[in-house]
Design an enzyme around this catalytic site. Structure first.
Site, PDB file in Angstrom:
ATOM      1  N   LYS A 121      72.374  60.331 -22.362  1.00  0.00           N
ATOM      2  CA  LYS A 121      72.587  60.852 -23.707  1.00  0.00           C
ATOM      3  C   LYS A 121      71.948  60.003 -24.792  1.00  0.00           C
ATOM      4  O   LYS A 121      71.550  60.523 -25.838  1.00  0.00           O
ATOM      5  CB  LYS A 121      74.084  61.042 -23.950  1.00  0.00           C
ATOM      6  CG  LYS A 121      74.642  62.162 -23.091  1.00  0.00           C
ATOM      7  CD  LYS A 121      76.122  62.383 -23.273  1.00  0.00           C
ATOM      8  CE  LYS A 121      76.580  63.535 -22.389  1.00  0.00           C
ATOM      9  NZ  LYS A 121      78.028  63.686 -22.345  1.00  0.00           N
ATOM     10  N   GLU A 280      73.203  72.122 -26.870  1.00  0.00           N
ATOM     11  CA  GLU A 280      74.550  72.172 -27.417  1.00  0.00           C
ATOM     12  C   GLU A 280      74.603  71.417 -28.751  1.00  0.00           C
ATOM     13  O   GLU A 280      74.074  70.307 -28.869  1.00  0.00           O
ATOM     14  CB  GLU A 280      75.553  71.587 -26.428  1.00  0.00           C
ATOM     15  CG  GLU A 280      75.550  72.320 -25.084  1.00  0.00           C
ATOM     16  CD  GLU A 280      76.812  72.086 -24.287  1.00  0.00           C
ATOM     17  OE1 GLU A 280      77.613  71.224 -24.671  1.00  0.00           O
ATOM     18  OE2 GLU A 280      76.989  72.787 -23.269  1.00  0.00           O
ATOM     19  N   GLU A 293      73.977  67.587 -26.821  1.00  0.00           N
ATOM     20  CA  GLU A 293      73.362  67.321 -25.525  1.00  0.00           C
ATOM     21  C   GLU A 293      72.611  68.556 -25.057  1.00  0.00           C
ATOM     22  O   GLU A 293      72.751  69.641 -25.629  1.00  0.00           O
ATOM     23  CB  GLU A 293      74.417  66.941 -24.484  1.00  0.00           C
ATOM     24  CG  GLU A 293      75.414  68.043 -24.166  1.00  0.00           C
ATOM     25  CD  GLU A 293      76.444  67.603 -23.132  1.00  0.00           C
ATOM     26  OE1 GLU A 293      76.218  66.570 -22.464  1.00  0.00           O
ATOM     27  OE2 GLU A 293      77.460  68.292 -22.985  1.00  0.00           O
ATOM     28  N   ARG A 297      70.254  73.396 -16.883  1.00  0.00           N
ATOM     29  CA  ARG A 297      70.685  74.272 -15.787  1.00  0.00           C
ATOM     30  C   ARG A 297      71.231  75.563 -16.375  1.00  0.00           C
ATOM     31  O   ARG A 297      71.340  75.705 -17.588  1.00  0.00           O
ATOM     32  CB  ARG A 297      71.789  73.588 -14.973  1.00  0.00           C
ATOM     33  CG  ARG A 297      72.953  73.121 -15.859  1.00  0.00           C
ATOM     34  CD  ARG A 297      74.142  72.643 -15.089  1.00  0.00           C
ATOM     35  NE  ARG A 297      75.116  71.959 -15.906  1.00  0.00           N
ATOM     36  CZ  ARG A 297      75.987  72.544 -16.719  1.00  0.00           C
ATOM     37  NH1 ARG A 297      75.990  73.861 -16.842  1.00  0.00           N
ATOM     38  NH2 ARG A 297      76.852  71.839 -17.428  1.00  0.00           N
TER      39      ARG A 297
END
Length: 450
Positions: A121, A280, A293, A297
């Site tokens: 992150k 996000e 983040e 996927r």
């Protein structure tokens, strides 16, 4: 012509997952004429994805480390052309993606380098800063001591939040409201991060009060094209675990959607992202948004996006992996969809897991109702994995209609033999603040079951 090339390229796909997502991927593969290989642990021998796949191979004992996280067993058992990891387990494991490539198997997802770039992150945040994407104010790099944590907390201004750099699911995360609490929070966050991720790295950000959790679905191809597929509001969550998702967000405006969509495209393009993914964001009460983040996927809540734009995201994933281009068009929601996660948990007992045998099952149906689930009457839910057993999605022309459809569908959803979150969702649908769109990520802190 492209589709014919694609069919020749992927004749067989191994699905490296279980439960409803394994079944979801399997269905799309069948529609595309692609053979499927299911893998399963001994605890999942009676699962539907095992029954419906063209081939099924047992890969180990019930524990995830012995089965769904056992990379050698998964890679070496079949001659599949590609592997779809679903979500969870190995979906964001750069080493797994690299091993697939070395074995001549296409990993249906981004490259190992992309997974690594977004998996840490602190690195991801710096990448976003370099790309000009808004980020939450914080400390550059990892914290090195309690002294630094105190000093930076005072500089940024409380409240602040400590986060594990390798974190997820709320592990290694602490909100600190005043300086005298920071030492205890810092030490406990490091201990939890080390235990959960074998990495005790901690970073600090300004804590965004009254936030919304709004994410943007993106898709990028191997040729540098990126588009967005609008937003999902995931603010109804408990201990950082999502419970309900919807699209469009009741908090969204046309201007904000445009800005967030452009920022998401910029974020994905900055790493030349390949595949479908999610950016996000945290959005404050003034509609300022900040990168949180990137999930490299498919998401649990991808169904919401599929319903509001009539788009198969799994099919798009496979096509991108096979070398096809994305359209380059951005998509805006044409309908309203809400998803309730149906978990084998007891909402009257602190949402404790409730594995066991399902004795009675009645699945809702009718116009505007979709159920993605792998369970059936007589199925025994094992205690070894995530407690989600299905997703109920309602779609309609307006949010009010979607809420009414969801309420009706929940009332038809009967699962006996175990406890589920259905009673929670029924009460949520009647909650005045929720129905009015008046909620943040803190909603569940004051919500009480009746």
């Amino acid at each position: 012509f492209k589709f014919q090339i694609f069919k020749i390229m992927f004749k067989k796909i191994l699905i490296a997952n279980r439960g409803e997502i394994a079944l979801r991927i399997l269905r799309t593969c069948k529609e595309m004429g692609i053979k499927t290989v299911a893998v399963y642990s001994t605890a999942d021998k009676d699962s539907l994805h095992v029954k419906f796949a063209d081939e099924a191979v047992c890969i180990g004992k019930p524990a995830s480390a012995d089965s769904y996280l056992n990379i050698p067993n998964i890679v070496e058992i079949t001659n599949a052309d590609a592997i779809h990891p679903g979500y969870g387990f190995l979906a964001e494991n750069a080493r797994f993606a690299e091993i697939c490539t070395k074995h001549g198997i296409k990993f249906i997802g981004p490259t190992p380098e992309m997974i690594t770039a977004m998996g840490d992150k602190v690195t991801a945040k710096q990448t976003m800063i370099n790309a000009g994407v808004p980020v939450v104010p914080g400390v550059e790099g990892l914290l090195e001591s309690v002294y630094q944590a105190k000093k930076e907390g005072v500089r940024i201004g409380f409240p602040i939040i400590l986060k594990a750099t390798a974190g997820g699911g709320g592990k290694g995360m602490r909100v600190v409201w005043k300086e005298e609490d920071i030492e205890k929070a810092y030490e406990s966050a490091k201990i939890e991060a080390a235990a959960s991720f074998k990495n005790d790295g901690i970073y600090m950000e300004k804590y965004v009060e009254e936030p919304r959790h709004i994410e943007i679905q993106v898709a990028g191809d191997q040729y540098g094209n990126v588009c967005h597929l609008s937003e999902r509001d995931c603010s109804i969550q408990r201990r950082h675990q999502k419970l309900v998702e919807e699209s469009p967000s009741p908090f969204m405006t046309d201007e904000l959607r445009h800005k967030m969509g452009e920022a998401a495209i910029k974020a994905a393009a900055s790493i030349s992202y390949e595949g479908v993914g999610t950016i996000e964001f945290l959005v404050d009460k003034h509609r300022n948004f900040y990168f949180m983040e990137m999930n490299t996927r498919i998401q649990v809540e991808h169904c919401v996006t599929e319903e509001v734009i009539n788009f198969d995201l799994i099919k798009e994933q496979i096509k991108i992996a096979a070398g096809e281009k994305v359209s380059g068009n951005n998509y805006l929601p044409q309908m309203h969809a809400i998803e309730c996660r149906i978990n084998a948990e007891d909402p009257y007992n602190d949402f404790r897991p409730s594995p066991g045998k399902i004795t009675v099952l009645n699945t809702p149906g009718g116009h505007g109702v979709r159920v993605d689930s792998h369970v059936y009457a007589g199925y025994t839910i094992p205690p070894y994995y995530d407690s989600m057993i299905g997703k109920l999605i309602a779609v309609a022309r307006t949010r009010e209609e979607a809420l009414d459809t969801m309420q009706r569908a929940l009332s038809e959803y009967v699962i006996e033999g175990i406890k589920t979150t259905i009673p929670f969702h029924l009460q949520l649908m009647e909650n005045e603040d929720f129905r009015n769109g008046n909620f943040t990520t803190k909603f569940m802190e004051s919500f009480k079951m009746q």
